[in-house]
Design an enzyme around this catalytic site. Structure first.
Site, PDB file in Angstrom:
ATOM      1  N   CYS A 264      34.005  40.425  38.249  1.00 27.86           N
ATOM      2  CA  CYS A 264      34.839  41.622  38.327  1.00 27.86           C
ATOM      3  C   CYS A 264      36.063  41.394  37.462  1.00 27.86           C
ATOM      4  CB  CYS A 264      35.194  41.983  39.767  1.00 27.86           C
ATOM      5  SG  CYS A 264      36.287  40.838  40.624  1.00 27.86           S
ATOM      6  N   GLY A 265      37.010  42.296  37.519  1.00 28.34           N
ATOM      7  CA  GLY A 265      38.177  42.190  36.663  1.00 28.34           C
ATOM      8  C   GLY A 265      38.866  40.840  36.744  1.00 28.34           C
TER       9      GLY A 265
END
Length: 145
Positions: free
Chosen positions: A63-64
């Site tokens: 994810c980010g």
């Protein structure tokens, strides 16, 4: 060995690149399947359940930042997820903690990601008594709560 892999929209491109380029590993892609915005917990829980139900042996989450995925994954019983950013992190978490999932940022250099995945797959758990004792304490606490 089956490895479950998930991402949110920020990690989608990296996940797809991993799936295209790493050969000889059976990946189970549990999503997301586009760059459209999604909620990372939905995919973290899919991977966590696949680990819990032994449909996959290990997991990778992107994810980010890697942080959200790791938090969500660690809510699933039986999952030991470490948010990693270096090859050393991966080696330590496999050797000492017997982590079954790694989570990392979509912003990590692709070459380092490949080396981290290779280290994750090839590093065995040490099985030292002290590490077994510590994992057992975590497992016992988890089963009571």
């Amino acid at each position: 060995m089956k490895i479950g892999i998930v991402s949110d929209h920020r990690g989608y491109n990296l996940k797809e690149e991993i799936l295209k380029t790493i050969k000889g590993i059976e990946f189970i892609d549990l999503g997301t399947n586009s760059k459209s915005s999604v909620d990372y917990p939905d995919y973290a829980f899919k991977l966590g359940k696949a680990i819990r139900d032994r449909k996959v042996d290990l997991g990778i989450a992107i994810c980010g930042s890697g942080i959200g995925m790791s938090i969500a994954l660690n809510k699933v019983k039986g999952v030991r997820c470490a948010r990693v950013s270096t090859i050393k992190d991966v080696k330590i978490t496999r050797n000492d903690n017997n982590s079954n999932v790694i989570a990392f940022s979509a912003d990590i250099n692709y070459d380092r990601v490949i080396r981290m995945i290779e280290e994750f797959i090839t590093t065995p758990f040490s099985s030292d008594e002290r590490h077994n004792r510590r994992i057992k304490k975590i497992d016992e606490y988890e089963s009571k709560n």
